[in-house]
Design a protein around this motif. Structure first.
Motif, PDB file in Angstrom:
ATOM      1  N   ASP A 126    -106.722 -50.588  11.899  1.00  0.00           N
ATOM      2  CA  ASP A 126    -105.880 -51.815  12.876  1.00  0.00           C
ATOM      3  C   ASP A 126    -105.904 -50.960  13.789  1.00  0.00           C
ATOM      4  N   ILE A 127    -105.809 -51.829  15.132  1.00  0.00           N
ATOM      5  CA  ILE A 127    -105.991 -51.608  16.586  1.00  0.00           C
ATOM      6  C   ILE A 127    -104.742 -50.845  17.070  1.00  0.00           C
ATOM      7  N   ALA A 128    -103.718 -50.617  15.974  1.00  0.00           N
ATOM      8  CA  ALA A 128    -102.315 -50.146  16.903  1.00  0.00           C
ATOM      9  C   ALA A 128    -102.213 -48.915  16.131  1.00  0.00           C
ATOM     10  N   THR A 129    -103.400 -48.297  15.478  1.00  0.00           N
ATOM     11  CA  THR A 129    -103.156 -47.414  14.657  1.00  0.00           C
ATOM     12  C   THR A 129    -104.611 -46.340  15.791  1.00  0.00           C
ATOM     13  N   ARG A 130    -105.626 -47.628  16.399  1.00  0.00           N
ATOM     14  CA  ARG A 130    -106.740 -46.679  16.710  1.00  0.00           C
ATOM     15  C   ARG A 130    -106.026 -46.488  18.480  1.00  0.00           C
ATOM     16  N   ASN A 131    -105.118 -47.573  18.684  1.00  0.00           N
ATOM     17  CA  ASN A 131    -104.506 -46.722  20.694  1.00  0.00           C
ATOM     18  C   ASN A 131    -103.778 -45.538  20.323  1.00  0.00           C
ATOM     19  N   GLU A 132    -102.773 -45.425  18.846  1.00  0.00           N
ATOM     20  CA  GLU A 132    -102.406 -44.179  18.915  1.00  0.00           C
ATOM     21  C   GLU A 132    -103.863 -43.449  19.062  1.00  0.00           C
ATOM     22  N   GLN A 133    -104.372 -43.411  17.765  1.00  0.00           N
ATOM     23  CA  GLN A 133    -105.576 -41.814  17.697  1.00  0.00           C
ATOM     24  C   GLN A 133    -106.643 -41.555  19.735  1.00  0.00           C
ATOM     25  N   THR A 134    -106.711 -43.179  20.355  1.00  0.00           N
ATOM     26  CA  THR A 134    -107.092 -43.002  21.527  1.00  0.00           C
ATOM     27  C   THR A 134    -106.016 -41.925  22.551  1.00  0.00           C
ATOM     28  N   ARG A 135    -104.878 -42.655  21.767  1.00  0.00           N
ATOM     29  CA  ARG A 135    -103.827 -41.719  23.035  1.00  0.00           C
ATOM     30  C   ARG A 135    -103.861 -40.064  22.527  1.00  0.00           C
ATOM     31  N   ILE A 264    -104.570 -31.340  15.518  1.00  0.00           N
ATOM     32  CA  ILE A 264    -103.923 -31.054  14.643  1.00  0.00           C
ATOM     33  C   ILE A 264    -102.919 -30.937  14.435  1.00  0.00           C
ATOM     34  N   ASP A 265    -101.945 -31.244  16.565  1.00  0.00           N
ATOM     35  CA  ASP A 265    -100.553 -30.553  16.177  1.00  0.00           C
ATOM     36  C   ASP A 265    -100.280 -32.599  16.887  1.00  0.00           C
ATOM     37  N   SER A 266    -101.080 -33.247  16.661  1.00  0.00           N
ATOM     38  CA  SER A 266    -100.601 -34.365  17.995  1.00  0.00           C
ATOM     39  C   SER A 266    -100.185 -35.489  16.690  1.00  0.00           C
ATOM     40  N   GLY A 436    -113.200 -39.556  28.158  1.00  0.00           N
ATOM     41  CA  GLY A 436    -114.028 -37.932  27.845  1.00  0.00           C
ATOM     42  C   GLY A 436    -115.255 -38.541  29.408  1.00  0.00           C
ATOM     43  N   GLU A 437    -114.385 -38.775  30.386  1.00  0.00           N
ATOM     44  CA  GLU A 437    -115.084 -38.889  31.637  1.00  0.00           C
ATOM     45  C   GLU A 437    -115.124 -37.235  32.171  1.00  0.00           C
TER      46      GLU A 437
END
Length: 488
Positions: A126-135, A264-266, A436-437
């Motif tokens: 879901d978008i909430a989880t994706r946003n956290e992973q992007t963080r 791993i530490d996130s 990643g720019e």
């Protein structure tokens, strides 16, 4: 990889066609809110044959140019019921890059990536989880952490080119692809892979990406095809390698300075740690994005520079000054001062962006206003497209857009800023800007700084065409370059 004549971005559009048509009845049950302004002009029917012919014969820029000239900067192409609205120019791109996920989203455009990276990450959650992973990515790629990657990158570059002879001829594109995978092995995954199994990992990763990105896998990611079987087999082997590394680090309390360790530490906002499956999916996605984009960008930078002696001389002059200032030592600060090289890379990416177009799906009606003052309402259910390859070559923004001219980004001109906020979107923009720019620029700078300081290079093959069968719009075929070491 499937060498179809169609560009991969167009294949992704076809994915929408197939998936949306199968659900067309369901979508039609939801009535659109009344549009208060006129919708964009529409191209449909027999005109589609002409569109496809132009696209296949002349490319995307020619296809869009014809309709841009006739219809203006906002128009819709009706692909058998699926409406794709093209947004041309920075004036109409604000909502595309800044809109909330609830208003516009990727929809199903990247669902084909789920089997490649896993249902636990990004396009499978879901978008909430994706946003956290992007963080997690943003944190891992911030400048304070990028500094630690300069040394390992330099080591890989110097070691790789030390194996070149005194003079010779090489396929530059192939050489850069191999080098960038070694850099990824060291900086993203870590020394365990780089020192013990870099070749095996590279082979498996190529199998994952090549089979995962063939046309049949994009259109039918879960079909029982040979390509999907090979993709899944490579993915399973890569996962086994990475799981072993993750577990070894955790059991020994071993901490490394690489991207894998950061993941791993996130922790999520509820203090939950990342799982093994999430770490593996996220690192595979990062390697995929980094190697494909940087490989194409590095190759195009080389082609453009080797055809423009004046800018090669300018870079070499800049390198001499910086090397003297930093007493022969390249560090993060030295890289940040390579402004001429930065502009040369940026111009190569303007002319040859990583992807031809980006897409979003509209969930709520919105209004765009063209530079001429015309207003159009884009209805819910449309797919909107930002054709980066076309938008990067608009003459009223970029003077003589078909000419390689890095000075257009220099002091006194800055055409990308004068043109408007979204005039330059090689790395996307706004809420969707590529995290990643900076990492990509750093890799490419280190490579070309070393090459131009240590070698005389001559392009011996013709200027390449763009390979439109790949996700990243890389040069087609080999780039043969003759090299000779410069005197120390």
């Amino acid at each position: 990889m499937d060498q179809t004549n169609s560009a991969l971005w167009f294949s992704i559009a076809l994915l929408f066609i197939i998936s949306v048509i199968t659900m067309i009845g369901r979508h039609r049950t939801a009535v659109n809110p009344t549009c208060n302004r006129p919708p964009p002009p529409v191209v449909s029917g027999c005109s589609l044959i002409g569109i496809l012919h132009t696209f296949l014969a002349k490319g995307m820029r020619a296809m869009i140019h014809d309709h841009y000239t006739q219809l203006g900067s906002v128009f819709t192409i009706n692909f058998f019921g699926l409406k794709v609205t093209f947004l041309i120019g920075p004036e109409v791109l604000g909502h595309f890059y800044q809109g909330l996920e609830s208003d516009i989203s990727l929809g199903d455009v990247l669902k084909f990536a789920v089997p490649m990276f896993g249902k636990e990450v990004l396009y499978g959650v879901d978008i909430a989880t994706r946003n956290e992973q992007t963080r997690f990515y943003v944190d891992a790629l911030k400048p304070s952490k990028l500094r630690s990657h300069v040394g390992p990158m330099l080591h890989e570059v110097e070691d790789y080119f030390s194996k070149w002879k005194q003079q010779g001829t090489v396929d530059l594109k192939g050489e850069l692809a191999k080098l960038l995978m070694l850099i990824s092995s060291r900086c993203l995954i870590g020394r365990e892979v780089r020192e013990k199994m870099a070749k095996e990992f590279y082979t498996l990763f190529c199998q994952l990406s090549d089979n995962g990105l063939c046309l049949t896998s994009i259109l039918f990611p879960y079909a029982p095809t040979l390509a999907n079987y090979r993709r899944d087999k490579a993915r399973a082997k890569l996962s086994a390698i990475l799981i072993k590394i993750v577990r070894s680090r955790k059991s020994s309390n071993q901490v490394e300075q690489d991207m894998l360790q950061n993941l791993i530490d996130s922790k999520y906002s509820d203090n939950r740690s990342t799982t093994e499956a999430e770490v593996i999916g996220l690192i595979l996605n990062l390697i995929f994005a980094g190697t494909h984009t940087s490989s194409a960008a590095s190759a195009w930078t080389g082609v453009c520079l080797l055809r423009n002696e004046r800018f090669m001389r300018a870079i070499r002059d800049e390198q001499k000054q910086i090397i003297q200032k930093y007493k022969g030592h390249i560090n993060y600060d030295a890289l940040m001062e390579m402004e001429t090289l930065q502009r040369c890379i940026k111009e190569a990416l303007r002319m040859h962006p990583p992807t031809a177009a980006n897409f979003r799906k509209v969930h709520k009606n919105f209004v765009v206003q063209t530079k001429e003052g015309d207003e159009y309402e884009i209805p819910r259910g449309h797919i909107i497209a930002s054709p980066i390859e076309f938008n990067s070559n608009i003459p009223h923004i970029y003077k003589d857009p078909d000419i390689y001219d890095p000075d257009r980004f220099g002091p006194g001109r800055e055409e990308d800023k004068v043109g408007g906020k979204y005039s330059y979107t090689a790395f996307s923009g706004g809420r969707h800007a590529c995290v990643g720019e900076a990492y990509a620029y750093m890799q490419i700078k280190i490579i070309w700084s070393h090459l131009l300081r240590n070698f005389d290079l001559k392009l011996v093959s013709p200027y390449p065409k763009t390979d439109r069968s790949k996700l990243a719009l890389e040069p087609k075929g080999k780039i043969m370059v003759r090299y000779k070491r410069l005197a120390a």
